[in-house]
Design an enzyme around this catalytic site. Structure first.
Site, short mmCIF file in Angstrom:
data_model
loop_
_atom_site.label_atom_id
_atom_site.label_comp_id
_atom_site.label_asym_id
_atom_site.label_seq_id
_atom_site.Cartn_x
_atom_site.Cartn_y
_atom_site.Cartn_z
N GLY A 18 0.78 -1.24 0.00
CA GLY A 18 0.00 0.00 0.00
C GLY A 18 0.81 1.28 0.00
N SER A 24 2.01 8.06 2.15
CA SER A 24 1.17 6.88 2.43
C SER A 24 1.36 6.39 3.86
CB SER A 24 1.56 5.73 1.49
OG SER A 24 1.29 6.04 0.15
N ASP A 69 -1.12 -5.82 -7.57
CA ASP A 69 -2.50 -5.36 -7.69
C ASP A 69 -3.34 -6.52 -7.21
OD1 ASP A 69 -5.09 -4.78 -8.47
OD2 ASP A 69 -4.47 -3.71 -10.28
N VAL A 70 -4.01 -6.35 -6.07
CA VAL A 70 -4.73 -7.48 -5.48
C VAL A 70 -5.90 -7.93 -6.35
CG1 VAL A 70 -4.07 -6.96 -3.09
CG2 VAL A 70 -6.18 -5.97 -4.01
N ILE A 97 -4.41 -0.84 2.04
CA ILE A 97 -4.94 -0.75 0.67
C ILE A 97 -6.43 -0.45 0.73
CG2 ILE A 97 -5.56 -2.23 -1.28
CD1 ILE A 97 -2.94 -3.75 -0.84
N TYR A 160 -18.13 9.70 3.78
CA TYR A 160 -17.32 8.47 3.77
C TYR A 160 -18.06 7.37 2.98
CZ TYR A 160 -13.50 5.50 5.42
OH TYR A 160 -12.39 4.70 5.48
N LYS A 167 -15.31 -0.66 5.72
CA LYS A 167 -14.39 -0.69 6.87
C LYS A 167 -15.04 -1.45 8.04
CE LYS A 167 -10.85 1.73 5.25
NZ LYS A 167 -9.68 1.03 4.74
N1 LIG Z 1 -5.75 8.88 4.89
C1 LIG Z 1 -6.63 8.74 5.86
O1 LIG Z 1 -7.17 9.70 6.37
C2 LIG Z 1 -6.95 7.35 6.36
C3 LIG Z 1 -7.56 7.23 7.62
C4 LIG Z 1 -7.85 5.96 8.11
C5 LIG Z 1 -7.59 4.86 7.31
N2 LIG Z 1 -7.01 5.00 6.09
C6 LIG Z 1 -6.73 3.78 5.31
O2 LIG Z 1 -5.33 3.63 5.20
C7 LIG Z 1 -5.06 2.82 4.07
C8 LIG Z 1 -3.97 3.47 3.24
O3 LIG Z 1 -4.44 4.65 2.64
P1 LIG Z 1 -3.61 6.00 2.61
O4 LIG Z 1 -4.44 7.03 3.24
O5 LIG Z 1 -2.23 5.78 3.09
O6 LIG Z 1 -3.60 6.39 1.06
P2 LIG Z 1 -2.64 5.96 -0.15
O7 LIG Z 1 -3.32 6.43 -1.39
O8 LIG Z 1 -1.26 6.42 0.10
O9 LIG Z 1 -2.64 4.36 -0.07
C9 LIG Z 1 -3.66 3.58 -0.62
C10 LIG Z 1 -2.96 2.43 -1.31
O10 LIG Z 1 -3.91 1.47 -1.80
C11 LIG Z 1 -3.31 0.92 -2.95
N3 LIG Z 1 -4.26 0.17 -3.77
C12 LIG Z 1 -5.44 0.62 -4.31
N4 LIG Z 1 -5.98 -0.37 -5.08
C13 LIG Z 1 -5.12 -1.43 -5.00
C14 LIG Z 1 -5.10 -2.72 -5.57
N5 LIG Z 1 -6.07 -3.14 -6.41
N6 LIG Z 1 -4.07 -3.57 -5.29
C15 LIG Z 1 -3.06 -3.16 -4.48
N7 LIG Z 1 -3.01 -1.94 -3.90
C16 LIG Z 1 -4.03 -1.09 -4.18
C17 LIG Z 1 -2.75 2.14 -3.67
O11 LIG Z 1 -1.79 1.73 -4.64
C18 LIG Z 1 -2.13 2.89 -2.51
O12 LIG Z 1 -0.79 2.52 -2.33
C19 LIG Z 1 -6.39 2.62 3.35
O13 LIG Z 1 -6.94 1.37 3.78
C20 LIG Z 1 -7.22 3.76 3.88
O14 LIG Z 1 -8.61 3.50 3.80
C21 LIG Z 1 -6.69 6.23 5.60
#
Ligand SMILES: NC(=O)c1ccc[n+]([C@@H]2O[C@H](COP(=O)([O-])OP(=O)(O)OC[C@H]3O[C@@H](n4cnc5c(N)ncnc54)[C@H](O)[C@@H]3O)[C@@H](O)[C@H]2O)c1
Length: 259
Positions: A18, A24, A69-70, A97, A160, A167
């Protein structure tokens, strides 16, 4: 403590999925685990993402770097085949992810298509089950798995939308996996970070409002950063946390306790 922080994870192996860029959450996790000595495997989504992730993987001295890519059949299996061949074991798994088609994410839940719902659920939730299934046999001495959730799993957070139910399912998946894997010494955590300005977050409408609200509500008074999330995960993977599993751990400055 006799060990310096840098040695706590010496010899431990972690797969971090991810990372899209240096903002990230997964990058914060990778950096934290590397800081305390773990060897890392790092994945990027595709050729477009690779130039952004590869320099970070180099900086982290990652042993294994691969595309993942999952949603592409065989790619997850290839990552675990490489890990089995190179390391023969795994101690830490980070699933960071999430994805939902833009139209389904930005519309209300009432208008979410079946296809969009299924896609969001598959990439953001079921992929963690697939990862856990492949990781568990490699966690021969036990291990720790993490999946990133958000407060919108349990309370309605405006905008959301479909990610709320996704989630919620992810947090339930963590509980059930913790139940099934506990006898094998494997712990499973849902981590619930406060809002962070990342690429994934930029897909949410009015995200700035969420950031302001989180900073206003948090008893600790500040937004979290990706290293706060990373070091919380690192702590949970240490033997100091070996009786903790299955729950949702908030890393949000305490915002979740405030009405
Ligand atoms: N940013 C926030 O405010 C926040 C808060 C709580 C939770 N999250 C969660 O944290 C996690 C990471 O998100 P982030 O905020 O770091 O953003 P980010 O965009 O940096 O990371 C999201 C990642 O998901 C990957 N991804 C998407 N589709 C994919 C696939 N088919 N196969 C493999 N990888 C895939 C992307 O390549 C990316 O690296 C997510 O689960 C997000 O819901 C984010």
């Amino acid at each position: 403590m006799t060990n310096s922080p840098a040695q706590v994870f010496a010899g431990k192996k972690g797969l971090i999925t991810g990372i899209a860029n240096d903002q990230s959450i997964a990058y914060g996790c990778a950096k934290a685990f590397r800081t305390v000595g773990a060897d890392l495997a790092v994945t990027w989504l595709n050729d477009k993402a690779r130039p952004h992730v590869e320099p970070l993987a180099q900086e982290l001295q990652a042993d294994i770097t691969m595309p993942l890519d999952v949603a592409v059949p065989g790619q997850l299996e290839a990552v675990f085949k490489e890990i089995a061949g190179r390391w023969g074991k795994l101690d830490i798994l980070v699933h960071s992810i999430a994805f939902a088609p833009r139209a389904d994410l930005q519309g209300g839940l009432l208008d979410c298509s079946a296809e969009g719902f299924a896609k969001a659920m598959d990439v953001s939730c079921h992929s963690f089950i697939r990862m856990a299934r492949l990781a568990a046999p490699l966690m021969k001495d036990g291990g720790t798995m993490f999946a990133m959730s958000y407060y919108g799993a349990n309370r309605v957070v405006p905008n959301y939308n479909v990610m709320g139910p996704v989630k919620a399912a992810l947090e339930a998946v963590c509980r059930y996996l913790a139940f099934e894997l506990g006898p094998r010494g494997i712990r499973v955590h849902a981590i619930s970070p406060g809002p962070l300005k990342t690429r994934a977050a930029s897909g949410l409408k009015d995200f700035e409002l969420l950031l302001n609200e989180a900073a206003r509500k948090a008893p600790l008074g500040e937004l979290v950063d990706i290293m706060d999330v990373g070091f919380a995960c690192a702590y949970l993977a240490t033997p100091f946390a070996h009786r903790i599993t299955g729950g949702t751990v908030y890393v949000d400055g305490g915002a979740n306790i405030v009405a």
